[in-house]
Design an enzyme around this catalytic site. Structure first.
Site, PDB file in Angstrom:
ATOM      1  N   ASP A 179      15.396 -12.730 -66.272  1.00 33.73           N
ATOM      2  CA  ASP A 179      16.345 -13.828 -66.417  1.00 33.73           C
ATOM      3  C   ASP A 179      17.461 -13.198 -67.244  1.00 33.73           C
ATOM      4  OD1 ASP A 179      17.895 -15.900 -67.577  1.00 33.73           O
ATOM      5  OD2 ASP A 179      16.311 -17.310 -67.080  1.00 33.73           O
ATOM      6  N   HIS A 180      18.564 -12.858 -66.592  1.00 32.57           N
ATOM      7  CA  HIS A 180      19.524 -11.998 -67.305  1.00 32.57           C
ATOM      8  C   HIS A 180      20.137 -12.689 -68.521  1.00 32.57           C
ATOM      9  CE1 HIS A 180      22.580 -14.101 -64.924  1.00 32.57           C
ATOM     10  NE2 HIS A 180      23.495 -13.600 -65.730  1.00 32.57           N
ATOM     11  N   HIS A 242      18.021 -20.119 -66.367  1.00 28.77           N
ATOM     12  CA  HIS A 242      18.847 -19.833 -67.546  1.00 28.77           C
ATOM     13  C   HIS A 242      18.946 -21.018 -68.522  1.00 28.77           C
ATOM     14  CE1 HIS A 242      19.769 -16.610 -64.926  1.00 28.77           C
ATOM     15  NE2 HIS A 242      20.760 -17.163 -64.277  1.00 28.77           N
TER      16      HIS A 242
HETATM   17  C1  BG6 Z   1      23.076 -16.121 -61.663  1.00 33.06           C
HETATM   18  C2  BG6 Z   1      23.361 -17.160 -60.611  1.00 33.06           C
HETATM   19  O1  BG6 Z   1      21.710 -16.136 -62.005  1.00 33.06           O
HETATM   20  O2  BG6 Z   1      23.855 -16.389 -62.818  1.00 33.06           O
HETATM   21  C3  BG6 Z   1      24.834 -17.187 -60.277  1.00 33.06           C
HETATM   22  O3  BG6 Z   1      22.618 -16.864 -59.438  1.00 33.06           O
HETATM   23  C4  BG6 Z   1      25.665 -17.366 -61.524  1.00 33.06           C
HETATM   24  O4  BG6 Z   1      25.138 -18.230 -59.349  1.00 33.06           O
HETATM   25  C5  BG6 Z   1      25.251 -16.357 -62.582  1.00 33.06           C
HETATM   26  O5  BG6 Z   1      27.023 -17.170 -61.176  1.00 33.06           O
HETATM   27  C6  BG6 Z   1      25.947 -16.626 -63.895  1.00 33.06           C
HETATM   28  O6  BG6 Z   1      25.715 -15.562 -64.760  1.00 33.06           O
HETATM   29  P1  BG6 Z   1      26.735 -15.193 -65.905  1.00 33.06           P
HETATM   30  O7  BG6 Z   1      26.085 -14.087 -66.636  1.00 33.06           O
HETATM   31  O8  BG6 Z   1      28.022 -14.797 -65.221  1.00 33.06           O
HETATM   32  O9  BG6 Z   1      26.933 -16.439 -66.707  1.00 33.06           O
END
Ligand code: BG6
Length: 493
Positions: A179-180, A242
């Site tokens: 989960d980045h 997230h």
């Molecule tokens: C991803 C989603 O997990 O997170 C995307 O699949 C989204 O739709 C993205 O744009 C958002 O990540 P960040 O790091 O740009 O807030």
């Protein structure tokens, strides 16, 4: 946990894909440049396309084009990368891959450590895991770990099936589910801010906090991902993972130790305490939205339904706002409002903790209104925290004025703030699973979200209901207004 300079052969399935190019190669480069990766590593890019090592290395070098580090020889870096054309169904290809891993293991002295990274369409994950095991690639003298990208299923049932398949080949402690958001510096900072400050933790409960707001807004629409996104929507794409992960970190009790098991145990308790809704209650707690066309930065942008790969009648949510209740001793009665959407007015992730008003405020009168105390955690694009308090106004009256105390993480250490993927890759290679999602968390999150998704799938929404470049649908404001609150970002800027 092992050393800070881990050794491994990293095998990336989906090596020609967008994620590998945009995130993984630059992250490996940054680890290498920052001295977090010793020379004892090799990367094998695996995908269907018949590329050669040279083509692959050129692509890798392109992906790090905008780094300009005079001390790093990019050709030397790229020489660690090898390409292996691959058909997932063909068992002979696994034998060839095994031979290449062994050869590179010997050459780079990686102690038999293997990191498999699945960065491809999830429908292949099960077959791939099973074949890796049956062909002997998961058995080695060193460690074997699996990093797996989202989406992890599209509901509880599919996530469970996927998990069962993967668990046939890898044990839970070998699986690192990405989960980045958990790799983001300020998301990791939530625990430190909370548990290293005598100022906050004693107030972190329903006695002193009136509500908490977590917003993650994006300016971009779904762009080229319409085919995936139309089957998912914001609820499954952002909330299930997230948003609920950030909520768990904000709401959890202090772990007894900073081990992955203890931290996870506390997060799981939060997810278990989330108030379960039945389908008839969903409209009282959740608002969904879908963007219409609109003008953003002077450019006229199309509605979601007119996007590539999107059903022109689509009922998919590109925006979700919700009120979540955590029914435990600490949080009983405190609403947690979450909000996420595409094509909104700014790209920003922020957590706002609003403290209760004082029982009696001596400085309150109609002319000189005191403001609520807020703690704002800026996750992105700015990284930092701001505390909103009241202080004496610089005049002859004993009146008050709102002031802010800020810490800006970007200006302190901008160059060195690691990228989310960089941190996560490094953690995985060190065997630290703290910032990855355990199956228990995935399961509970899907079980919670499934009820909402089911209710929504049965009723066609009145979409589109917000203009591109706006703050989302009006109902999202009403959700808070009916409790006597409002979203703070509009006012705090
Ligand atoms: C991803 C989603 O997990 O997170 C995307 O699949 C989204 O739709 C993205 O744009 C958002 O990540 P960040 O790091 O740009 O807030």
């Amino acid at each position: 946990m092992t050393t800070n300079n881990p050794k491994a052969v990293i095998v990336i399935f989906g090596a020609t894909g967008d994620l590998a190019n945009r995130k993984l190669y630059p992250s490996i480069y940054r680890l290498y440049r920052n001295g977090k990766l010793s020379d004892n590593f090799a990367v094998i890019g695996v995908a269907r396309r018949p590329w050669t090592n040279d083509v692959f290395r050129d692509k890798v070098k392109e992906s790090i084009d905008n780094f300009d580090d005079p001390h790093i020889d990019k050709d030397e870096f790229a020489s660690h990368f090898h390409y292996n054309p691959f058909d997932i169904q063909d068992l002979e290809h696994y034998q060839e891959l095994e031979a290449l891993i062994k050869e590179l293991d010997a050459k780079h002295e990686t102690d038999g450590n293997r990191l498999f990274y699945f960065s491809m369409a999830p429908n292949f994950f099960g077959t791939l895991a099973a074949n890796l095991k049956s062909e002997g690639l998961t058995t080695t003298q060193g460690w074997t770990r699996l990093v797996i990208e989202k989406p992890f299923g599209h509901d509880y049932q599919s996530a469970k099936e996927l998990n069962d398949q993967i668990r046939e080949a890898f044990s839970e402690d070998q699986i690192y589910r990405i989960d980045h958001y958990l790799g983001k510096e300020m998301v990791q900072n939530i625990e430190v801010i909370r548990f290293a400050n005598a100022l906050f933790e004693p107030l972190w409960n329903n006695q002193y906090i009136s509500n908490i707001q977590i917003t993650s807004s994006e300016v971009l629409g779904v762009e080229e991902r319409g085919r995936y996104y139309d089957g998912a929507g914001a609820l499954k794409d952002m909330v299930q993972n997230h948003m609920l992960q950030m909520l768990a970190l904000i709401a959890m009790d202090p772990p007894i130790k900073l081990t992955p098991e203890e931290i996870r145990g506390e997060k799981v308790k939060v997810l278990r305490a989330l108030r379960k809704l039945n389908e008839n209650e969903v409209d009282d707690y959740f608002v969904r939205g879908q963007y219409d066309k609109g003008i953003v930065n002077g450019e006229e942008l199309p509605a979601y339904r007119d996007g590539n790969g999107v059903d022109p009648e689509s009922n998919t949510d590109t925006f979700v706002a919700a009120k979540l209740m955590i029914d435990n001793f600490r949080w009983a009665g405190v609403p947690f409002y979450i909000r996420t959407g595409k094509r909104m007015n700014r790209k920003s992730t922020e957590i706002v903790v609003e403290f209760k008003d004082l029982p009696m405020n001596l400085y309150y009168d109609k002319e000189h209104e005191t403001k609520s105390n807020l703690l704002v955690i800026h996750v992105q694009p700015d990284e930092g925290i701001t505390l909103h308090v009241n202080a004496k106004k610089g005049d002859y009256n004993a009146s008050s004025t709102p002031i802010t105390l800020s810490y800006d993480n970007n200006s302190e250490d901008k160059m060195n703030t690691p990228e989310a993927y960089e941190t996560l890759l490094h953690d995985c290679m060190r065997g630290d699973s703290t910032n990855f999602t355990h199956w228990d968390e995935v399961a509970l999150s899907w079980q919670f979200v499934d009820v909402i998704a089911n209710a929504w799938s049965k009723k066609k929404a009145d979409f589109p209901n917000y203009t591109s470049g706006s703050n989302g649908p009006e109902e999202a404001d009403l959700l808070l207004n009916k409790d006597g609150f409002e979203w703070w970002d509009v006012k705090s800027e």
